[in-house]
Design a protein around this motif. Structure first.
Motif, PDB file in Angstrom:
ATOM      1  N   UNK A 177       0.807  -1.088   0.159  1.00 32.12           N
ATOM      2  CA  UNK A 177       0.009  -0.071   0.123  1.00 32.12           C
ATOM      3  C   UNK A 177       0.828   1.167   0.038  1.00 32.12           C
ATOM      4  N   UNK A 178       0.220   2.413  -0.165  1.00 31.20           N
ATOM      5  CA  UNK A 178       0.942   3.727  -0.267  1.00 31.20           C
ATOM      6  C   UNK A 178       0.814   3.899   1.140  1.00 31.20           C
ATOM      7  N   UNK A 179       2.447   4.381   1.901  1.00 27.98           N
ATOM      8  CA  UNK A 179       2.455   4.485   3.204  1.00 27.98           C
ATOM      9  C   UNK A 179       2.946   5.957   3.522  1.00 27.98           C
ATOM     10  N   UNK A 180       2.393   6.634   4.442  1.00 30.10           N
ATOM     11  CA  UNK A 180       2.974   7.895   4.797  1.00 30.10           C
ATOM     12  C   UNK A 180       3.220   7.722   6.183  1.00 30.10           C
ATOM     13  N   UNK A 181       4.492   8.340   6.749  1.00 30.64           N
ATOM     14  CA  UNK A 181       4.835   8.432   8.070  1.00 30.64           C
ATOM     15  C   UNK A 181       4.711   9.938   8.597  1.00 30.64           C
ATOM     16  N   UNK A 182       4.348  10.105   9.968  1.00 31.03           N
ATOM     17  CA  UNK A 182       4.261  11.349  10.137  1.00 31.03           C
ATOM     18  C   UNK A 182       5.145  11.615  11.350  1.00 31.03           C
ATOM     19  N   UNK A 183       6.392  11.636  11.444  1.00 29.56           N
ATOM     20  CA  UNK A 183       7.051  11.762  12.737  1.00 29.56           C
ATOM     21  C   UNK A 183       7.401  13.099  13.333  1.00 29.56           C
ATOM     22  N   UNK A 184       7.633  13.498  14.376  1.00 29.75           N
ATOM     23  CA  UNK A 184       8.122  14.724  14.721  1.00 29.75           C
ATOM     24  C   UNK A 184       9.608  14.456  14.826  1.00 29.75           C
ATOM     25  N   UNK A 185      10.623  15.374  15.249  1.00 28.97           N
ATOM     26  CA  UNK A 185      12.008  15.188  15.150  1.00 28.97           C
ATOM     27  C   UNK A 185      12.469  14.008  15.989  1.00 28.97           C
ATOM     28  N   UNK A 186      11.914  13.849  17.227  1.00 29.31           N
ATOM     29  CA  UNK A 186      12.268  12.833  18.144  1.00 29.31           C
ATOM     30  C   UNK A 186      11.731  11.664  17.643  1.00 29.31           C
ATOM     31  N   UNK A 187      10.528  11.401  17.227  1.00 27.63           N
ATOM     32  CA  UNK A 187      10.082  10.079  16.712  1.00 27.63           C
ATOM     33  C   UNK A 187      11.011   9.556  15.329  1.00 27.63           C
ATOM     34  N   UNK A 188      11.425  10.715  14.370  1.00 27.46           N
ATOM     35  CA  UNK A 188      12.232  10.260  13.488  1.00 27.46           C
ATOM     36  C   UNK A 188      13.813   9.961  13.938  1.00 27.46           C
ATOM     37  N   UNK A 193      14.558   8.341  16.521  1.00 26.09           N
ATOM     38  CA  UNK A 193      14.236   6.905  16.853  1.00 26.09           C
ATOM     39  C   UNK A 193      14.234   5.751  15.583  1.00 26.09           C
ATOM     40  N   UNK A 194      13.775   6.503  14.621  1.00 24.06           N
ATOM     41  CA  UNK A 194      13.326   5.605  13.353  1.00 24.06           C
ATOM     42  C   UNK A 194      14.836   5.360  12.515  1.00 24.06           C
ATOM     43  N   UNK A 195      15.483   6.752  12.412  1.00 21.81           N
ATOM     44  CA  UNK A 195      16.565   6.372  11.607  1.00 21.81           C
ATOM     45  C   UNK A 195      18.011   6.519  12.099  1.00 21.81           C
ATOM     46  N   UNK A 196      18.125   6.640  13.456  1.00 20.22           N
ATOM     47  CA  UNK A 196      19.346   6.531  14.064  1.00 20.22           C
ATOM     48  C   UNK A 196      20.117   7.970  14.222  1.00 20.22           C
ATOM     49  N   UNK A 197      19.601   9.054  13.427  1.00 19.20           N
ATOM     50  CA  UNK A 197      20.312  10.246  13.793  1.00 19.20           C
ATOM     51  C   UNK A 197      19.840  10.907  15.024  1.00 19.20           C
ATOM     52  N   UNK A 198      20.579  11.851  15.542  1.00 18.91           N
ATOM     53  CA  UNK A 198      20.293  12.772  16.544  1.00 18.91           C
ATOM     54  C   UNK A 198      19.209  13.794  16.176  1.00 18.91           C
ATOM     55  N   UNK A 199      18.413  14.092  17.192  1.00 21.79           N
ATOM     56  CA  UNK A 199      17.568  15.309  16.898  1.00 21.79           C
ATOM     57  C   UNK A 199      18.022  16.422  16.211  1.00 21.79           C
ATOM     58  N   UNK A 200      19.492  16.691  16.934  1.00 20.01           N
ATOM     59  CA  UNK A 200      20.245  17.968  16.412  1.00 20.01           C
ATOM     60  C   UNK A 200      20.598  17.731  14.870  1.00 20.01           C
ATOM     61  N   UNK A 201      20.784  16.437  14.693  1.00 18.12           N
ATOM     62  CA  UNK A 201      21.564  16.101  13.161  1.00 18.12           C
ATOM     63  C   UNK A 201      20.276  16.493  12.177  1.00 18.12           C
ATOM     64  N   UNK A 202      18.902  15.908  12.863  1.00 22.31           N
ATOM     65  CA  UNK A 202      17.894  16.206  11.966  1.00 22.31           C
ATOM     66  C   UNK A 202      17.427  17.652  11.707  1.00 22.31           C
ATOM     67  N   UNK A 203      17.211  18.293  12.907  1.00 29.72           N
ATOM     68  CA  UNK A 203      16.914  19.669  12.701  1.00 29.72           C
ATOM     69  C   UNK A 203      17.842  20.495  11.899  1.00 29.72           C
TER      70      UNK A 203
END
Length: 305
Positions: free
Chosen positions: A160-171, A173-183
């Motif tokens: 199916x088509x998938x949409x993920x809707x994380x905020x930075x902290x959830x993201x 946890x998903x991808x292993x980057x720190x919140x600082x790296x994401x932002x």
């Protein structure tokens, strides 16, 4: 039409890198196209059905907020799959909704995870939907956390088509980057993950990044509508409900993300204008959604914002 923001404006929203030509910022006229005139000769089935899998004994409010937002999205049916103790509370409050014990695979769009609790049972539900559902699946909140805890590679086995809707902290946890790296590089981080897992990623923030990695050409949009009134519990539940209903009524998943984030952001601005960013609650924002839609769809261009 593409809106332009200055470097200073983007930096205030947390975007420190120059935008490339592949990033679009939508205008009110663009968003109005996502609200076409509804045919008079129509019925409930014309506008699709949304199934929300949400709520638990501890987080019944998450289900209530997502259902209320979905009911304002314009879809024909809103269905809630939830625990029995949540049904007891919400049935009198939302007589328009249909209550289920299990996911309804006949729905045009399904959103899962809001206030469910991060459990192996929820992970099993997500895994089942990825394999057996053919519509648009939105995974939010505890659905995202379940992927982080029990394994995100099931995303690669989806039908199916998938949409993920994380905020930075959830993201994080998903991808292993720190919140600082994401932002520091939200567009780059979102594009990379969306492309690897062939999903649409809606990375929530002051400037929400939306990336469609399901095709060869990655589409990217930036939503800059909103206010700090959204930086409160319940905002994500509302967005998932409205997004599910928007996808259910016929928009493709990427456009549904753009439409829902813009509309919810505008509703937050209207609520904050009346009650301030400090005092506006999730309920206040819900009560401004219809004003936001009315402003976007008015026939008088001078009334648009």
């Amino acid at each position: 039409m593409k809106e332009k923001l200055s470097k200073k404006q983007l930096e205030e929203l947390g975007i420190t890198c120059p935008l490339d030509g592949g990033v679009k910022i939508y205008s009110p006229r663009d968003i109005a196209e996502f609200y076409p005139v509804r045919p008079r000769n129509s019925h409930k089935g014309t506008f699709g059905s949304a199934n929300l899998i949400a709520g638990s004994a501890q987080y019944a409010g998450a289900a209530a907020l997502s259902v209320c937002a979905a009911l304002k999205s314009g879809c024909g049916y809103v269905k809630l799959t939830t625990a029995n103790e949540v049904k007891t509370v919400l049935v009198p409050a939302f007589p328009q909704a249909i209550f289920f014990d299990k996911p309804d695979l006949s729905s045009n769009a399904i959103a899962v995870g809001m206030g469910c609790g991060t459990t192996e049972e929820l992970y099993g539900t997500v895994k089942f939907l990825l394999k057996n559902y053919s519509g648009t699946l939105i995974i939010d909140a505890d659905g995202l956390n379940a992927l982080s805890v029990f394994g995100k590679d099931i995303l690669k086995e989806k039908n199916c088509k998938v949409i993920l809707t994380p905020h930075a902290k959830e993201f994080s946890r998903l991808n292993g980057l720190t919140v600082e790296q994401i932002t520091a590089s939200p567009i780059e981080a979102a594009r990379k993950f969306a492309s690897e897992y062939k999903v649409i990623l809606l990375l929530k923030g002051a400037a929400t990044v939306i990336c469609d990695g399901s095709e060869k050409e990655i589409k990217t949009a930036l939503n800059v509508r909103g206010s700090s009134a959204l930086a409160k519990a319940g905002s994500g539940d509302m967005l998932s409900g409205y997004l599910c209903g928007t996808a259910a009524r016929g928009l493709n998943p990427f456009d549904a993300c753009v439409c829902a984030t813009y509309t919810m952001g505008l509703a937050a601005e209207l609520a904050a204008k009346r009650k301030t960013d400090y005092c506006a609650t999730a309920q206040d924002i819900l009560e401004k959604i219809h004003f936001a839609v009315k402003r976007l769809t008015t026939q008088n261009p001078s009334d648009r914002i």
